[in-house]
Design a protein around this motif. Structure first.
Motif, PDB file in Angstrom:
ATOM      1  N   ASN A  37       0.851  -1.188   0.000  1.00  0.00           N
ATOM      2  CA  ASN A  37       0.000   0.000   0.000  1.00  0.00           C
ATOM      3  C   ASN A  37       0.891   1.244   0.000  1.00  0.00           C
ATOM      4  N   GLU A  38       0.941   1.921  -1.131  1.00  0.00           N
ATOM      5  CA  GLU A  38       1.837   3.071  -1.246  1.00  0.00           C
ATOM      6  C   GLU A  38       1.359   4.267  -0.420  1.00  0.00           C
ATOM      7  N   ASN A  39       0.074   4.341  -0.132  1.00  0.00           N
ATOM      8  CA  ASN A  39      -0.421   5.415   0.740  1.00  0.00           C
ATOM      9  C   ASN A  39       0.152   5.279   2.145  1.00  0.00           C
ATOM     10  N   ILE A  40       0.216   4.046   2.639  1.00  0.00           N
ATOM     11  CA  ILE A  40       0.823   3.801   3.945  1.00  0.00           C
ATOM     12  C   ILE A  40       2.291   4.212   3.931  1.00  0.00           C
ATOM     13  N   LEU A  41       2.994   3.860   2.870  1.00  0.00           N
ATOM     14  CA  LEU A  41       4.420   4.197   2.770  1.00  0.00           C
ATOM     15  C   LEU A  41       4.634   5.712   2.744  1.00  0.00           C
ATOM     16  N   GLU A  42       3.772   6.433   2.060  1.00  0.00           N
ATOM     17  CA  GLU A  42       3.895   7.894   2.018  1.00  0.00           C
ATOM     18  C   GLU A  42       3.735   8.508   3.408  1.00  0.00           C
ATOM     19  N   GLN A  43       2.782   7.977   4.183  1.00  0.00           N
ATOM     20  CA  GLN A  43       2.569   8.483   5.536  1.00  0.00           C
ATOM     21  C   GLN A  43       3.770   8.180   6.433  1.00  0.00           C
ATOM     22  N   LEU A  44       4.334   6.983   6.281  1.00  0.00           N
ATOM     23  CA  LEU A  44       5.478   6.605   7.109  1.00  0.00           C
ATOM     24  C   LEU A  44       6.709   7.431   6.755  1.00  0.00           C
ATOM     25  N   LYS A  45       6.824   7.805   5.503  1.00  0.00           N
ATOM     26  CA  LYS A  45       7.977   8.602   5.080  1.00  0.00           C
ATOM     27  C   LYS A  45       7.989   9.955   5.788  1.00  0.00           C
ATOM     28  N   THR A  46       6.796  10.483   6.067  1.00  0.00           N
ATOM     29  CA  THR A  46       6.743  11.757   6.793  1.00  0.00           C
ATOM     30  C   THR A  46       7.112  11.573   8.261  1.00  0.00           C
ATOM     31  N   LYS A  47       6.831  10.389   8.817  1.00  0.00           N
ATOM     32  CA  LYS A  47       7.160  10.122  10.212  1.00  0.00           C
ATOM     33  C   LYS A  47       8.637   9.780  10.402  1.00  0.00           C
ATOM     34  N   VAL A  48       9.195   9.059   9.443  1.00  0.00           N
ATOM     35  CA  VAL A  48      10.596   8.630   9.538  1.00  0.00           C
ATOM     36  C   VAL A  48      11.290   9.014   8.225  1.00  0.00           C
ATOM     37  N   PRO A  49      11.634  10.268   8.057  1.00  0.00           N
ATOM     38  CA  PRO A  49      12.181  10.729   6.766  1.00  0.00           C
ATOM     39  C   PRO A  49      13.527  10.119   6.403  1.00  0.00           C
ATOM     40  N   ASP A  50      14.263   9.612   7.380  1.00  0.00           N
ATOM     41  CA  ASP A  50      15.569   9.020   7.078  1.00  0.00           C
ATOM     42  C   ASP A  50      15.457   7.607   6.503  1.00  0.00           C
ATOM     43  N   ALA A  51      14.276   6.996   6.620  1.00  0.00           N
ATOM     44  CA  ALA A  51      14.078   5.642   6.101  1.00  0.00           C
ATOM     45  C   ALA A  51      13.608   5.697   4.652  1.00  0.00           C
ATOM     46  N   TYR A  52      13.957   4.684   3.876  1.00  0.00           N
ATOM     47  CA  TYR A  52      13.424   4.604   2.517  1.00  0.00           C
ATOM     48  C   TYR A  52      12.224   3.662   2.488  1.00  0.00           C
ATOM     49  N   THR A  53      11.422   3.763   1.439  1.00  0.00           N
ATOM     50  CA  THR A  53      10.218   2.941   1.312  1.00  0.00           C
ATOM     51  C   THR A  53      10.258   2.185  -0.008  1.00  0.00           C
ATOM     52  N   THR A  54       9.610   1.026  -0.038  1.00  0.00           N
ATOM     53  CA  THR A  54       9.578   0.201  -1.237  1.00  0.00           C
ATOM     54  C   THR A  54       8.406  -0.766  -1.178  1.00  0.00           C
ATOM     55  N   THR A  55       7.960  -1.220  -2.333  1.00  0.00           N
ATOM     56  CA  THR A  55       6.949  -2.281  -2.408  1.00  0.00           C
ATOM     57  C   THR A  55       7.599  -3.633  -2.693  1.00  0.00           C
ATOM     58  N   ASP A  56       8.913  -3.665  -2.808  1.00  0.00           N
ATOM     59  CA  ASP A  56       9.662  -4.888  -3.127  1.00  0.00           C
ATOM     60  C   ASP A  56      10.449  -5.342  -1.903  1.00  0.00           C
ATOM     61  N   MET A  57       9.996  -6.420  -1.280  1.00  0.00           N
ATOM     62  CA  MET A  57      10.629  -6.853  -0.030  1.00  0.00           C
ATOM     63  C   MET A  57      12.075  -7.301  -0.242  1.00  0.00           C
ATOM     64  N   ILE A  58      12.416  -7.797  -1.419  1.00  0.00           N
ATOM     65  CA  ILE A  58      13.785  -8.268  -1.658  1.00  0.00           C
ATOM     66  C   ILE A  58      14.786  -7.130  -1.507  1.00  0.00           C
ATOM     67  N   GLN A  59      14.356  -5.919  -1.757  1.00  0.00           N
ATOM     68  CA  GLN A  59      15.247  -4.771  -1.584  1.00  0.00           C
ATOM     69  C   GLN A  59      15.750  -4.684  -0.150  1.00  0.00           C
ATOM     70  N   LEU A  60      14.885  -5.054   0.815  1.00  0.00           N
ATOM     71  CA  LEU A  60      15.293  -5.043   2.221  1.00  0.00           C
ATOM     72  C   LEU A  60      16.252  -6.183   2.518  1.00  0.00           C
ATOM     73  N   PHE A  61      15.985  -7.336   1.924  1.00  0.00           N
ATOM     74  CA  PHE A  61      16.812  -8.505   2.232  1.00  0.00           C
ATOM     75  C   PHE A  61      18.214  -8.391   1.645  1.00  0.00           C
ATOM     76  N   VAL A  62      18.364  -7.684   0.543  1.00  0.00           N
ATOM     77  CA  VAL A  62      19.701  -7.549  -0.050  1.00  0.00           C
ATOM     78  C   VAL A  62      20.440  -6.317   0.455  1.00  0.00           C
ATOM     79  N   ASP A  63      19.783  -5.520   1.282  1.00  0.00           N
ATOM     80  CA  ASP A  63      20.402  -4.314   1.834  1.00  0.00           C
ATOM     81  C   ASP A  63      21.405  -4.710   2.919  1.00  0.00           C
ATOM     82  N   PRO A  64      22.694  -4.475   2.718  1.00  0.00           N
ATOM     83  CA  PRO A  64      23.694  -4.894   3.708  1.00  0.00           C
ATOM     84  C   PRO A  64      23.616  -4.122   5.023  1.00  0.00           C
ATOM     85  N   GLU A  65      22.916  -2.978   5.011  1.00  0.00           N
ATOM     86  CA  GLU A  65      22.796  -2.178   6.223  1.00  0.00           C
ATOM     87  C   GLU A  65      21.720  -2.719   7.179  1.00  0.00           C
TER      88      GLU A  65
END
Length: 369
Positions: A37-65
């Protein structure tokens, strides 16, 4: 060292519990949010601006950080997330239940037990301050025949968001799996054992009375449902053993009386209303709860989010995530892991079968261990 966290599944429960609890903990940092749900992601981006958002979970799993993932998706999509966590070596916290299909349990169990990741299921009640004190009293005084009553009854029909209502009522996803599994795990943790039989009666997939037999002369009754009103405290625990009684009132007040010295114990626990920390008796808290229920808006009900105004007791959500962090850091061993999740899942599904067959069914979990 701060632990970078990624979230997969950021709906009402995550937004109301896990995300704010991670934000409160200085040992965590939120690196990313993933949701369809991209609307949820947009709202979260305003709460945690330092975090990135995505609809692709693999992006999180390959993120070394990212060191660990907190998953609050629907249960029917958990297996691919668990497989990705094992493949990419990410520690994983998953909300209960593990899944809806018992056929997945054995594969999930083998997957996690044969991996090197830390895996924890979101059974929060054992991490609540009140339940920690309850277990201490239980271990100190339990003797002989012991009877346990647990009430967990809410107001699902009117307060559930539409998708959850459809899942429970139209698609018959039982509250025995959605809610009672929490209490099965709590009882297993409290007694340090697994149940040997289950019998369920009542209202089918929603409102039930479930009897569990445990080793060492312990019998528990769980009253589970959504046919009450949210202005009444949802949870209550009573343990009767060895000429004494322990009562836990909705994580807000603990009472105990009896045993050799007939000592009366009374303790209250902090809860919150918005940003305000409150400590009171259960009677005062119940009055505040009734006031809240009278003022819930249709908009809050439609969204399924009213965490900003509800009197919110400490059920252990913050502490369970801190425990998960410590487990990932190697400071403690996982308690509510894959076996705990599998046992409660199979207890629930067997309870549903028991309801349909109108008889108690024996339980055996030796294949899981």
């Amino acid at each position: 060292m701060t632990m970078n966290i990624g979230f997969i599944g950021c709906g009402g429960f995550a937004e109301g519990n896990h995300i704010p609890n991670v934000m409160k903990n200085p040992e965590f940092a939120i690196r990313a949010f993933c949701d369809l749900n991209e609307n949820i992601l947009e709202q979260l981006k305003t709460k945690v601006p330092d975090a990135y958002t995505t609809t692709d979970m693999i992006q999180l799993f390959v993120d070394p950080e990212i060191e660990a993932i907190i998953c609050s998706t629907k249960p029917d999509v958990r297996m691919p997330i668990m497989e990705a966590a094992v493949k990419y070596g990410k520690h994983l916290f998953v909300e209960k239940p593990l899944c809806y299909d018992d056929d997945q349990i054995e594969a999930m169990n083998k997957l996690i037990l044969n991996s090197d990741i830390k895996f924890m299921v979101g059974f929060n009640r054992p991490y609540s301050p009140m339940m920690q004190d309850v277990k201490s009293l239980y271990k100190q005084h339990r003797k002989g025949n012991t009877t346990i009553i647990y009430r967990i009854i809410g107001e699902g029909i009117r307060l559930w968001p539409q998708h959850h209502y459809d899942a429970i009522i139209k698609h018959a996803e039982s509250t025995i799996i959605h809610e009672a599994t929490h209490i099965f795990d709590l009882l297993n943790w409290l007694t340090d054992s697994f149940p040997t039989s289950v019998y369920a009666a009542g209202g089918g997939n929603v409102d039930n009375i479930i009897t569990l037999e445990y080793p060492h002369d312990v019998t528990a009754v769980v009253i589970s449902g959504d046919n009450a009103n949210a202005g009444v405290p949802k949870e209550y625990l009573e343990i009767n053993t060895n000429s004494g009684c322990i009562k836990g009132h909705n994580f807000i007040e603990l009472e105990a009386f009896g045993w050799e010295k007939n000592e009366y114990i009374n303790k209250t626990y902090d809860y919150t209303i918005g940003d305000k920390v409150v400590n009171s008796s259960m009677a005062v808290a119940e009055e505040k709860l009734r006031h809240w229920r009278q003022n819930v808006t249709p908009e809050q009900i439609a969204k399924g989010y009213y965490y900003d105004t509800i009197p919110k007791e400490d059920k252990g959500h913050y502490n369970e995530l801190e425990f998960f962090r410590r487990a990932v850091a190697g400071e403690v061993e996982i308690e509510t892991g894959i076996i705990a999740g599998a046992v409660t899942q199979l207890t629930a599904s067997t309870g549903i079968k028991s309801y349909r067959q109108k008889q108690a069914i024996q339980l055996d979990f030796t294949k899981l261990i």
